[in-house]
Design a protein around this motif. Structure first.
Motif, PDB file in Angstrom:
ATOM      1  N   THR A 167     -33.070  -6.248   6.883  1.00 27.72           N
ATOM      2  CA  THR A 167     -33.432  -4.857   7.137  1.00 27.72           C
ATOM      3  C   THR A 167     -34.934  -4.660   7.005  1.00 27.72           C
ATOM      4  O   THR A 167     -35.570  -4.003   7.837  1.00 27.72           O
ATOM      5  CB  THR A 167     -32.686  -3.925   6.158  1.00 27.72           C
ATOM      6  OG1 THR A 167     -31.288  -4.122   6.318  1.00 27.72           O
ATOM      7  CG2 THR A 167     -33.031  -2.471   6.406  1.00 27.72           C
ATOM      8  N   PHE A 168     -35.523  -5.229   5.966  1.00 21.60           N
ATOM      9  CA  PHE A 168     -36.957  -5.104   5.748  1.00 21.60           C
ATOM     10  C   PHE A 168     -37.741  -5.771   6.880  1.00 21.60           C
ATOM     11  O   PHE A 168     -38.723  -5.210   7.382  1.00 21.60           O
ATOM     12  CB  PHE A 168     -37.339  -5.729   4.403  1.00 21.60           C
ATOM     13  CG  PHE A 168     -38.805  -5.613   4.095  1.00 21.60           C
ATOM     14  CD1 PHE A 168     -39.360  -4.411   3.721  1.00 21.60           C
ATOM     15  CD2 PHE A 168     -39.636  -6.729   4.184  1.00 21.60           C
ATOM     16  CE1 PHE A 168     -40.711  -4.304   3.442  1.00 21.60           C
ATOM     17  CE2 PHE A 168     -40.980  -6.632   3.912  1.00 21.60           C
ATOM     18  CZ  PHE A 168     -41.524  -5.416   3.534  1.00 21.60           C
ATOM     19  N   MET A 225     -28.399 -12.158  -7.234  1.00 24.54           N
ATOM     20  CA  MET A 225     -27.899 -11.204  -6.250  1.00 24.54           C
ATOM     21  C   MET A 225     -28.223 -11.680  -4.830  1.00 24.54           C
ATOM     22  O   MET A 225     -29.312 -12.176  -4.557  1.00 24.54           O
ATOM     23  CB  MET A 225     -28.548  -9.847  -6.503  1.00 24.54           C
ATOM     24  CG  MET A 225     -28.077  -8.753  -5.624  1.00 24.54           C
ATOM     25  SD  MET A 225     -28.857  -7.226  -6.162  1.00 24.54           S
ATOM     26  CE  MET A 225     -28.529  -6.209  -4.767  1.00 24.54           C
ATOM     27  N   ASP A 226     -27.263 -11.514  -3.917  1.00 27.35           N
ATOM     28  CA  ASP A 226     -27.481 -11.865  -2.515  1.00 27.35           C
ATOM     29  C   ASP A 226     -28.217 -10.712  -1.834  1.00 27.35           C
ATOM     30  O   ASP A 226     -27.673  -9.617  -1.692  1.00 27.35           O
ATOM     31  CB  ASP A 226     -26.141 -12.113  -1.830  1.00 27.35           C
ATOM     32  CG  ASP A 226     -26.305 -12.464  -0.368  1.00 27.35           C
ATOM     33  OD1 ASP A 226     -27.406 -12.909   0.025  1.00 27.35           O
ATOM     34  OD2 ASP A 226     -25.342 -12.288   0.392  1.00 27.35           O
ATOM     35  N   ILE A 227     -29.455 -10.954  -1.436  1.00 30.98           N
ATOM     36  CA  ILE A 227     -30.259  -9.898  -0.832  1.00 30.98           C
ATOM     37  C   ILE A 227     -30.568 -10.186   0.631  1.00 30.98           C
ATOM     38  O   ILE A 227     -31.511  -9.639   1.201  1.00 30.98           O
ATOM     39  CB  ILE A 227     -31.567  -9.685  -1.620  1.00 30.98           C
ATOM     40  CG1 ILE A 227     -32.401 -10.962  -1.641  1.00 30.98           C
ATOM     41  CG2 ILE A 227     -31.278  -9.177  -3.018  1.00 30.98           C
ATOM     42  CD1 ILE A 227     -33.796 -10.765  -2.176  1.00 30.98           C
ATOM     43  N   SER A 228     -29.746 -11.002   1.274  1.00 30.79           N
ATOM     44  CA  SER A 228     -30.022 -11.377   2.665  1.00 30.79           C
ATOM     45  C   SER A 228     -29.989 -10.167   3.594  1.00 30.79           C
ATOM     46  O   SER A 228     -30.808 -10.070   4.516  1.00 30.79           O
ATOM     47  CB  SER A 228     -29.048 -12.446   3.137  1.00 30.79           C
ATOM     48  OG  SER A 228     -27.717 -11.981   3.054  1.00 30.79           O
ATOM     49  N   VAL A 229     -29.087  -9.229   3.359  1.00 29.87           N
ATOM     50  CA  VAL A 229     -29.011  -8.038   4.204  1.00 29.87           C
ATOM     51  C   VAL A 229     -30.263  -7.182   4.021  1.00 29.87           C
ATOM     52  O   VAL A 229     -30.842  -6.686   4.993  1.00 29.87           O
ATOM     53  CB  VAL A 229     -27.734  -7.226   3.885  1.00 29.87           C
ATOM     54  CG1 VAL A 229     -27.723  -5.914   4.646  1.00 29.87           C
ATOM     55  CG2 VAL A 229     -26.500  -8.039   4.195  1.00 29.87           C
ATOM     56  N   GLY A 281     -36.753  -6.200   9.955  1.00 28.13           N
ATOM     57  CA  GLY A 281     -36.613  -5.333  11.119  1.00 28.13           C
ATOM     58  C   GLY A 281     -37.523  -4.119  11.028  1.00 28.13           C
ATOM     59  O   GLY A 281     -38.126  -3.715  12.023  1.00 28.13           O
ATOM     60  N   PHE A 282     -37.631  -3.541   9.843  1.00 28.50           N
ATOM     61  CA  PHE A 282     -38.510  -2.394   9.646  1.00 28.50           C
ATOM     62  C   PHE A 282     -39.966  -2.768   9.884  1.00 28.50           C
ATOM     63  O   PHE A 282     -40.706  -2.023  10.547  1.00 28.50           O
ATOM     64  CB  PHE A 282     -38.332  -1.843   8.226  1.00 28.50           C
ATOM     65  CG  PHE A 282     -39.334  -0.794   7.859  1.00 28.50           C
ATOM     66  CD1 PHE A 282     -39.235   0.480   8.382  1.00 28.50           C
ATOM     67  CD2 PHE A 282     -40.381  -1.086   7.012  1.00 28.50           C
ATOM     68  CE1 PHE A 282     -40.169   1.456   8.059  1.00 28.50           C
ATOM     69  CE2 PHE A 282     -41.313  -0.133   6.681  1.00 28.50           C
ATOM     70  CZ  PHE A 282     -41.203   1.148   7.208  1.00 28.50           C
ATOM     71  N   ILE A 283     -40.387  -3.915   9.380  1.00 30.83           N
ATOM     72  CA  ILE A 283     -41.764  -4.360   9.566  1.00 30.83           C
ATOM     73  C   ILE A 283     -42.049  -4.615  11.042  1.00 30.83           C
ATOM     74  O   ILE A 283     -43.088  -4.206  11.566  1.00 30.83           O
ATOM     75  CB  ILE A 283     -42.055  -5.618   8.721  1.00 30.83           C
ATOM     76  CG1 ILE A 283     -41.986  -5.283   7.230  1.00 30.83           C
ATOM     77  CG2 ILE A 283     -43.406  -6.223   9.068  1.00 30.83           C
ATOM     78  CD1 ILE A 283     -42.991  -4.253   6.761  1.00 30.83           C
ATOM     79  N   LYS A 284     -41.134  -5.276  11.746  1.00 30.52           N
ATOM     80  CA  LYS A 284     -41.319  -5.523  13.180  1.00 30.52           C
ATOM     81  C   LYS A 284     -41.412  -4.215  13.946  1.00 30.52           C
ATOM     82  O   LYS A 284     -42.264  -4.055  14.830  1.00 30.52           O
ATOM     83  CB  LYS A 284     -40.172  -6.376  13.729  1.00 30.52           C
ATOM     84  CG  LYS A 284     -40.236  -7.809  13.304  1.00 30.52           C
ATOM     85  CD  LYS A 284     -39.068  -8.592  13.851  1.00 30.52           C
ATOM     86  CE  LYS A 284     -39.074 -10.022  13.319  1.00 30.52           C
ATOM     87  NZ  LYS A 284     -37.914 -10.782  13.784  1.00 30.52           N
ATOM     88  N   PHE A 285     -40.530  -3.260  13.640  1.00 34.30           N
ATOM     89  CA  PHE A 285     -40.551  -1.961  14.299  1.00 34.30           C
ATOM     90  C   PHE A 285     -41.877  -1.249  14.045  1.00 34.30           C
ATOM     91  O   PHE A 285     -42.471  -0.673  14.965  1.00 34.30           O
ATOM     92  CB  PHE A 285     -39.387  -1.103  13.798  1.00 34.30           C
ATOM     93  CG  PHE A 285     -39.430   0.314  14.277  1.00 34.30           C
ATOM     94  CD1 PHE A 285     -39.070   0.624  15.569  1.00 34.30           C
ATOM     95  CD2 PHE A 285     -39.832   1.328  13.429  1.00 34.30           C
ATOM     96  CE1 PHE A 285     -39.108   1.935  16.015  1.00 34.30           C
ATOM     97  CE2 PHE A 285     -39.883   2.636  13.860  1.00 34.30           C
ATOM     98  CZ  PHE A 285     -39.518   2.943  15.158  1.00 34.30           C
ATOM     99  N   THR A 286     -42.351  -1.285  12.811  1.00 31.50           N
ATOM    100  CA  THR A 286     -43.604  -0.622  12.457  1.00 31.50           C
ATOM    101  C   THR A 286     -44.786  -1.242  13.192  1.00 31.50           C
ATOM    102  O   THR A 286     -45.638  -0.529  13.725  1.00 31.50           O
ATOM    103  CB  THR A 286     -43.824  -0.680  10.933  1.00 31.50           C
ATOM    104  OG1 THR A 286     -42.698  -0.083  10.278  1.00 31.50           O
ATOM    105  CG2 THR A 286     -45.091   0.037  10.534  1.00 31.50           C
TER     106      THR A 286
END
Length: 44
Positions: free
Chosen positions: A17-18, A9-13, A20-25
């Motif tokens: 997203t993950f 499965m292609d999980i690049s998106v 970006g979430f970690i950086k935001f947190t």
């Protein structure tokens, strides 16, 4: 039903997203810590 092969499965998106979430947190935690330190210094 379609056959599913593990690991294909292609999980690049989801990875972007993950990330970006970690950086935001992390940035949010830094801002909160800075505010707490400033409040302690200026006794607000």
């Amino acid at each position: 039903m379609a056959e599913h092969k593990h690991g294909t499965m292609d999980i690049s998106v989801q990875e972007k997203t993950f990330d970006g979430f970690i950086k935001f947190t992390i940035r949010t935690v830094y801002v909160i810590l800075a505010l707490v330190i400033l409040m302690a210094v200026f006794n607000a």
